[in-house]
Design a protein around this motif. Structure first.
Motif, PDB file in Angstrom:
ATOM      1  N   LYS A  23      19.924   9.731 -14.125  1.00 48.16           N
ATOM      2  CA  LYS A  23      20.246  10.810 -13.112  1.00 48.16           C
ATOM      3  C   LYS A  23      20.989  10.048 -12.151  1.00 48.16           C
ATOM      4  O   LYS A  23      22.006  10.689 -11.394  1.00 48.16           O
ATOM      5  CB  LYS A  23      19.028  11.520 -12.605  1.00 48.16           C
ATOM      6  N   MET A  24      20.480   8.938 -11.501  1.00 48.82           N
ATOM      7  CA  MET A  24      21.396   8.205 -10.522  1.00 48.82           C
ATOM      8  C   MET A  24      22.839   7.998 -10.905  1.00 48.82           C
ATOM      9  O   MET A  24      23.682   8.052 -10.071  1.00 48.82           O
ATOM     10  CB  MET A  24      20.830   6.846 -10.462  1.00 48.82           C
ATOM     11  N   CYS A  31      26.160   0.624  -7.522  1.00 51.82           N
ATOM     12  CA  CYS A  31      25.487  -0.472  -8.631  1.00 51.82           C
ATOM     13  C   CYS A  31      24.218  -1.181  -7.831  1.00 51.82           C
ATOM     14  O   CYS A  31      23.296  -1.604  -8.260  1.00 51.82           O
ATOM     15  CB  CYS A  31      26.651  -1.466  -8.986  1.00 51.82           C
ATOM     16  N   GLN A  32      24.483  -1.255  -6.534  1.00 53.08           N
ATOM     17  CA  GLN A  32      23.625  -1.962  -5.687  1.00 53.08           C
ATOM     18  C   GLN A  32      22.097  -1.116  -5.880  1.00 53.08           C
ATOM     19  O   GLN A  32      21.015  -1.598  -5.712  1.00 53.08           O
ATOM     20  CB  GLN A  32      23.820  -2.055  -4.118  1.00 53.08           C
ATOM     21  N   GLU A  33      22.267   0.207  -6.032  1.00 53.78           N
ATOM     22  CA  GLU A  33      20.992   0.975  -5.840  1.00 53.78           C
ATOM     23  C   GLU A  33      20.605   1.048  -7.368  1.00 53.78           C
ATOM     24  O   GLU A  33      19.176   1.361  -7.581  1.00 53.78           O
ATOM     25  CB  GLU A  33      21.511   2.577  -5.538  1.00 53.78           C
ATOM     26  N   LEU A  38      17.097  -1.085 -12.944  1.00 53.40           N
ATOM     27  CA  LEU A  38      17.279  -1.587 -14.499  1.00 53.40           C
ATOM     28  C   LEU A  38      16.481  -2.577 -14.524  1.00 53.40           C
ATOM     29  O   LEU A  38      15.626  -3.044 -15.630  1.00 53.40           O
ATOM     30  CB  LEU A  38      18.691  -1.804 -14.462  1.00 53.40           C
ATOM     31  N   MET A  39      16.237  -3.440 -13.665  1.00 51.13           N
ATOM     32  CA  MET A  39      15.285  -4.811 -13.620  1.00 51.13           C
ATOM     33  C   MET A  39      14.064  -4.480 -13.623  1.00 51.13           C
ATOM     34  O   MET A  39      13.184  -5.093 -14.364  1.00 51.13           O
ATOM     35  CB  MET A  39      15.731  -5.587 -12.107  1.00 51.13           C
ATOM     36  N   ALA A  40      13.479  -3.321 -13.035  1.00 52.57           N
ATOM     37  CA  ALA A  40      12.180  -2.702 -13.138  1.00 52.57           C
ATOM     38  C   ALA A  40      11.818  -2.267 -14.582  1.00 52.57           C
ATOM     39  O   ALA A  40      10.902  -2.542 -14.858  1.00 52.57           O
ATOM     40  CB  ALA A  40      12.088  -1.811 -12.180  1.00 52.57           C
TER      41      ALA A  40
END
Length: 82
Positions: A23-24, A31-33, A38-40
């Motif tokens: 959705k984001m 990309c910063q958001e 993605l890391m989580a």
């Protein structure tokens, strides 16, 4: 292997995170958001992998005999691939 409820819940949470990331991206977030999300997800999947291997290893240790030794060796190989 039956799915442990804890593992199922973690996977469902990761699924929700992935849907949120999609959705984001549809909403053209930066990309910063997106990267922290993605890391989580990656961290969550890594934890699930560890839980699956640990459960498999516990199961192997509960058994006796040569077959158990083979299963333990397989579990150790999975760990080293993580």
């Amino acid at each position: 292997m039956a799915c442990d409820p804890k593992i199922a819940n973690r996977l469902k949470r990761a699924e929700g995170q992935i849907r949120g990331i999609l959705k984001m991206m549809d909403d053209d977030k930066s990309c910063q958001e997106i990267m922290p999300q993605l890391m989580a997800v990656r961290s969550s999947v890594d934890k699930v992998m560890g839980l699956v291997v640990a459960e498999n290893l516990r199961h192997c240790l509960d058994e006796n005999g040569a077959e158990s030794d083979e299963k333990i060796e397989e579990a150790l190989k999975m760990i080293t691939k993580l």
